[in-house]
Scaffold this motif. Structure first.
Motif, PDB file in Angstrom:
ATOM      1  N   GLU A 135      37.865  36.630  34.071  1.00 37.88           N
ATOM      2  CA  GLU A 135      37.997  35.317  34.703  1.00 37.88           C
ATOM      3  C   GLU A 135      38.906  35.364  35.928  1.00 37.88           C
ATOM      4  O   GLU A 135      38.716  34.598  36.879  1.00 37.88           O
ATOM      5  CB  GLU A 135      38.547  34.295  33.698  1.00 37.88           C
ATOM      6  CG  GLU A 135      37.596  33.939  32.571  1.00 37.88           C
ATOM      7  CD  GLU A 135      37.473  35.040  31.527  1.00 37.88           C
ATOM      8  OE1 GLU A 135      38.343  35.951  31.508  1.00 37.88           O
ATOM      9  OE2 GLU A 135      36.510  35.011  30.739  1.00 37.88           O
ATOM     10  N   GLU A 175      41.840  40.045  33.159  1.00 40.70           N
ATOM     11  CA  GLU A 175      40.684  39.458  32.497  1.00 40.70           C
ATOM     12  C   GLU A 175      39.567  39.197  33.513  1.00 40.70           C
ATOM     13  O   GLU A 175      39.844  38.938  34.696  1.00 40.70           O
ATOM     14  CB  GLU A 175      41.071  38.145  31.814  1.00 40.70           C
ATOM     15  CG  GLU A 175      42.145  38.276  30.743  1.00 40.70           C
ATOM     16  CD  GLU A 175      41.616  38.966  29.493  1.00 40.70           C
ATOM     17  OE1 GLU A 175      40.377  38.988  29.310  1.00 40.70           O
ATOM     18  OE2 GLU A 175      42.438  39.482  28.710  1.00 40.70           O
ATOM     19  N   ARG A 214      28.415  39.630  34.051  1.00 40.68           N
ATOM     20  CA  ARG A 214      28.117  38.542  34.985  1.00 40.68           C
ATOM     21  C   ARG A 214      27.967  39.118  36.395  1.00 40.68           C
ATOM     22  O   ARG A 214      28.670  40.058  36.767  1.00 40.68           O
ATOM     23  CB  ARG A 214      29.227  37.490  34.973  1.00 40.68           C
ATOM     24  CG  ARG A 214      30.542  37.983  35.542  1.00 40.68           C
ATOM     25  CD  ARG A 214      31.584  36.884  35.631  1.00 40.68           C
ATOM     26  NE  ARG A 214      32.184  36.612  34.332  1.00 40.68           N
ATOM     27  CZ  ARG A 214      33.203  35.768  34.164  1.00 40.68           C
ATOM     28  NH1 ARG A 214      33.716  35.124  35.206  1.00 40.68           N
ATOM     29  NH2 ARG A 214      33.709  35.587  32.972  1.00 40.68           N
ATOM     30  N   VAL A 231      41.077  29.244  39.092  1.00 42.61           N
ATOM     31  CA  VAL A 231      41.678  30.327  38.319  1.00 42.61           C
ATOM     32  C   VAL A 231      43.193  30.289  38.405  1.00 42.61           C
ATOM     33  O   VAL A 231      43.904  30.370  37.401  1.00 42.61           O
ATOM     34  CB  VAL A 231      41.145  31.694  38.801  1.00 42.61           C
ATOM     35  CG1 VAL A 231      41.947  32.822  38.179  1.00 42.61           C
ATOM     36  CG2 VAL A 231      39.681  31.834  38.438  1.00 42.61           C
ATOM     37  N   SER A 233      39.095  44.858  33.067  1.00 43.16           N
ATOM     38  CA  SER A 233      37.732  44.524  33.477  1.00 43.16           C
ATOM     39  C   SER A 233      37.202  45.658  34.338  1.00 43.16           C
ATOM     40  O   SER A 233      37.969  46.426  34.922  1.00 43.16           O
ATOM     41  CB  SER A 233      37.704  43.221  34.285  1.00 43.16           C
ATOM     42  OG  SER A 233      38.262  42.145  33.563  1.00 43.16           O
TER      43      SER A 233
END
Length: 277
Positions: free
Chosen positions: A23, A21, A192, A209, A46
């Motif tokens: 994140e 992911e 991002r 994280v 990702s």
């Protein structure tokens, strides 16, 4: 005598596909200390779109840079990293996972295979692909095909990975130059920027994280007795890798070594500041 101006060579480009992911990928990618855009690329995937300065400004081979980045990202994370790259003469991929030796394949610009067949089977095994259907499709990419150039080969590789949940956003197409890839990534609502923010912010992001419920079992942060050994191994591997990069003047390998060192130091710091009962 005036000479006829040759057509401009195709621009180099690259993508980093992480089976995790966004994140989880963001804090690790910051340690590469390169400007990139990060966005989702399907179920549990990702994609990082680099700006491309090492090969555009410094003239470093794009395949060498991407191999170093993929190795650095994967060795400090519990998920594999697939680097796709291309330039005027060749295209290819590098798959990195943990401390295992990266595996890769290369095609010439006209699509001629220039790799080892066994690399495709290792690629499939490490990503958990179907040992029959997916391997058959990958084997076709390693056979001569006058109708398929290097760009088509990478597109075929991505088609196989769609069965593993990968879906690249529109515009992130192999063969496109880095600027066009970044434009396509920037248009994504969930994109991002990933930039170096200094050690303090990066360490804080890493710890936030790994403290999450989905990533708590990750070995370096789990409190497992093997955590300190792994952190020491990362430091031990990072030192010679950084030295190798300095000797070769390779930004990719220098980054890989620095990232290994960073993850090792972070692991040791976490281990020392979170004593086990």
């Amino acid at each position: 005598m005036p000479t006829e101006r040759s057509a401009p060579a195709p621009a180099s480009g690259a993508l980093l596909l992480c089976r995790a992911e966004p994140e989880a990928v963001a804090p690790a990618a910051q340690l590469l200390r390169e400007r990139m855009l990060l966005t989702r690329a399907g179920r549990d995937w990702s994609v990082l779109v680099p700006e491309g300065r090492p090969w555009r400004d410094a003239g470093e081979p794009v395949d060498r840079v991407l191999t170093g980045w993929a190795t650095a990202l994967a060795v400090g994370a519990p998920w594999p990293v697939l680097a796709l790259w291309w330039d005027a003469e060749r295209s290819g991929y590098t798959l990195a996972s943990g401390f295992r030796r990266p595996v890769g394949y290369v095609w010439l610009a006209n699509g001629t295979p220039a790799g080892e067949d066994e690399a495709m089977r290792t690629f499939a095994a490490r990503l958990g692909l179907d040992p029959v259907l997916d391997v058959q499709s990958l084997d076709q990419l390693a056979k001569p095909d006058s109708a398929a150039d290097a760009r088509a080969r990478l597109t075929g590789l991505l088609a196989v990975l769609t069965r593993a949940g990968l879906t690249l956003p529109a515009g992130l197409t192999p063969g496109e130059p880095a600027d066009r890839l970044r434009e396509a990534a920037r248009a994504r609502p969930d994109a991002r920027p990933v930039e170096w923010e200094g050690w303090q912010e990066t360490v804080r992001a890493e710890l936030e994280v790994v403290a999450g419920p989905r990533l708590a079992p990750w070995l370096p942060w789990s409190g497992d007795p093997r955590a300190r050994a792994l952190a020491l191994a990362q430091v031990a591997a990072g030192l010679p890798l950084t030295a190798y990069g300095l000797r070769r003047r390779s930004g990719g390998w220098i980054t890989a070594g620095a990232l290994l060192l960073a993850h090792g130091v972070l692991g040791l710091a976490y281990d020392l500041t979170h004593p086990r009962d």
